[in-house]
Design a protein around this motif. Structure first.
Motif, short mmCIF file in Angstrom:
data_model
loop_
_atom_site.label_atom_id
_atom_site.label_comp_id
_atom_site.label_asym_id
_atom_site.label_seq_id
_atom_site.Cartn_x
_atom_site.Cartn_y
_atom_site.Cartn_z
N TYR A 259 1.13 -1.55 0.08
CA TYR A 259 -0.01 -0.17 -0.86
C TYR A 259 0.87 1.12 0.21
N ASP A 260 0.32 2.85 -0.48
CA ASP A 260 0.74 3.65 -0.60
C ASP A 260 0.21 3.85 0.87
N TYR A 261 -0.27 4.22 1.42
CA TYR A 261 -1.33 4.87 2.03
C TYR A 261 -2.47 3.75 3.28
N VAL A 262 -2.03 3.77 4.95
CA VAL A 262 -2.30 2.67 5.05
C VAL A 262 -3.21 3.64 6.04
N PHE A 263 -4.28 3.97 6.81
CA PHE A 263 -4.76 4.49 8.13
C PHE A 263 -5.75 4.00 9.07
N ILE A 264 -5.60 3.84 9.95
CA ILE A 264 -5.62 3.20 11.36
C ILE A 264 -7.00 4.17 12.03
N ASP A 265 -8.02 3.35 12.04
CA ASP A 265 -9.54 4.36 13.09
C ASP A 265 -8.76 3.82 14.38
N CYS A 266 -9.04 4.87 15.00
CA CYS A 266 -8.28 4.85 16.54
C CYS A 266 -10.10 4.49 17.75
N PRO A 267 -10.08 3.79 17.93
CA PRO A 267 -11.42 4.34 19.28
C PRO A 267 -11.24 5.75 19.96
N PRO A 268 -12.27 5.80 20.80
CA PRO A 268 -12.09 6.87 21.38
C PRO A 268 -12.02 7.50 22.91
N SER A 269 -10.30 6.04 22.59
CA SER A 269 -9.98 6.69 24.28
C SER A 269 -8.53 5.68 24.05
N LEU A 270 -7.55 6.80 25.09
CA LEU A 270 -5.96 6.46 25.10
C LEU A 270 -5.75 4.70 26.30
N ASN A 271 -6.30 3.99 24.88
CA ASN A 271 -6.30 2.27 25.36
C ASN A 271 -5.20 1.05 24.70
N MET A 272 -4.97 -0.28 24.88
CA MET A 272 -4.06 -0.48 24.54
C MET A 272 -3.75 -0.54 22.72
N SER B 237 -3.35 15.64 26.89
CA SER B 237 -3.21 14.18 27.18
C SER B 237 -3.13 13.22 26.03
N LEU B 238 -3.88 13.63 25.01
CA LEU B 238 -3.35 12.91 23.75
C LEU B 238 -1.40 13.34 23.00
N ILE B 239 -1.58 14.35 23.27
CA ILE B 239 -0.13 14.62 22.61
C ILE B 239 0.62 14.41 23.78
N GLN B 240 0.67 14.21 25.05
CA GLN B 240 0.90 13.31 25.87
C GLN B 240 1.84 11.99 25.61
N THR B 241 0.51 11.10 24.95
CA THR B 241 0.58 9.74 24.78
C THR B 241 1.47 9.78 24.04
N ILE B 242 1.17 10.51 22.81
CA ILE B 242 1.88 10.28 21.04
C ILE B 242 3.67 10.49 21.64
N GLU B 243 3.43 11.62 22.52
CA GLU B 243 5.03 11.72 23.49
C GLU B 243 5.91 10.80 24.03
N ASP B 244 4.82 9.82 24.56
CA ASP B 244 5.67 8.51 25.92
C ASP B 244 5.65 7.26 25.00
N VAL B 245 4.95 7.52 23.35
CA VAL B 245 5.17 6.16 22.52
C VAL B 245 6.20 6.74 21.41
N LYS B 246 6.43 7.59 21.36
CA LYS B 246 6.95 8.01 20.64
C LYS B 246 8.45 7.96 21.30
N ARG B 247 8.96 8.48 22.99
CA ARG B 247 9.96 7.68 23.16
C ARG B 247 11.09 6.51 24.15
N LEU B 248 9.56 6.08 24.01
CA LEU B 248 9.52 4.39 24.54
C LEU B 248 9.39 3.55 23.05
N LEU B 249 8.62 3.47 22.35
CA LEU B 249 8.20 2.57 21.57
C LEU B 249 8.25 2.66 19.95
#
Length: 267
Positions: free
Chosen positions: A119-132, A160-172
């Motif tokens: 694929y050229d593009y993959v889009f993931i529709d996420c749930p409306p919560s910060l879960n696994m 809160s979302l931006i902090q989660t994004i930064e945590d995922v970027k730093r750790l994973l």
């Protein structure tokens, strides 16, 4: 080379699924190879793609827990012209099941490894919560697209979302970046809309997409027909807005290598 987007906002009702489905359809209309991954247990992106979530033999849940491969589960050429990894209520069990599995944050990324370059593009529709499930999406993604409704509480939860994004970027996932914020249900006649839009531009600058998505009845009607708005009413304001957003994303993708060239030359 494929680019994977996580489309997420922990606040519901902001047009997240509408954006995933219609952006996927718009890019497919430009002859890009597109995969949509429904990672929301509600399965709205699946139904909006013309697939009956109640009739599925396998879903993205089976992929995440290792009972099936992404190739086994993906459905080719939906009503929007893109391929789909569908979801249904089985996905509600994923949060508990994933906790006990090895490499739980990487289950989606590892599952996609065998098909992502199709694929050229993959889009993931996420749930409306910060879960696994959302963490899996962010770990698998290259970029995050955040739909934001221009209303009083629009900025609430963004920190809160931006902090989660930064945590995922730093750790994973060191490559993860916020690609853009998309203003949805936009009404330029509304003073509150304009005030929130100005706030978004103040804090996020050029990461706010130039294109905004208007309130549009055709966008609301299309999912009940199992169609993206582009297939339901190509000339509606909603369809044209998502086509314009697809164009903006394609222009950004073209500009990225040009922006990187001077850096490389100086190395």
């Amino acid at each position: 080379m494929s680019k994977v987007f996580a489309i997420t906002n922990q606040k519901g009702g902001v047009g997240k699924t509408t954006t995933t489905v219609n952006l996927a359809a718009s890019l497919a209309a430009t002859r890009r190879r597109v995969l949509l991954i429904d990672l929301d247990p509600q399965g709205n992106a699946t139904m909006g793609s013309g697939i009956d979530k109640y009739a599925l033999d396998y879903s993205i849940y089976d992929v995440l827990v290792g009972d099936a491969t992404a190739s086994d589960v993906r459905m080719l050429g939906t009503s929007g012209g893109y391929d789909l990894l569908p979801a249904n209520a089985d996905l509600t069990a994923a949060e508990v099941t994933l906790i006990s599995l090895a490499s739980r944050e990487y289950r989606l990324k590892n599952a996609l490894a065998t098909i992502v370059e199709d694929y050229d593009y993959v889009f993931i529709d996420c749930p409306p919560s910060l879960n696994m499930l959302t963490v899996n999406a962010l770990t698998a993604a290259d970029a995050v697209l955040i739909p934001v409704q221009c209303e009083y509480y629009a900025l609430e939860g963004l920190a809160s979302l931006i902090q989660t994004i930064e945590d995922v970027k730093r750790l994973l996932n060191p490559r993860l970046a916020i690609e853009g914020l998309l203003r949805t249900m936009y009404d330029p006649r509304n003073s509150l809309t304009n005030a929130v839009s100005a706030q978004l531009r103040k804090y996020f600058g050029s990461r706010v997409y130039r294109v905004s998505i208007p309130r549009n009845i055709r966008l609301a009607e299309a999912p009940s027909h199992g169609l993206p708005a582009l297939a339901y009413d190509r000339n509606s304001k909603g369809s044209l807005a998502y086509l314009a957003l697809a164009g903006e994303i394609l222009r950004q993708a073209k500009a990225e290598p040009e922006q990187q060239q001077p850096e490389q030359a100086g190395q």
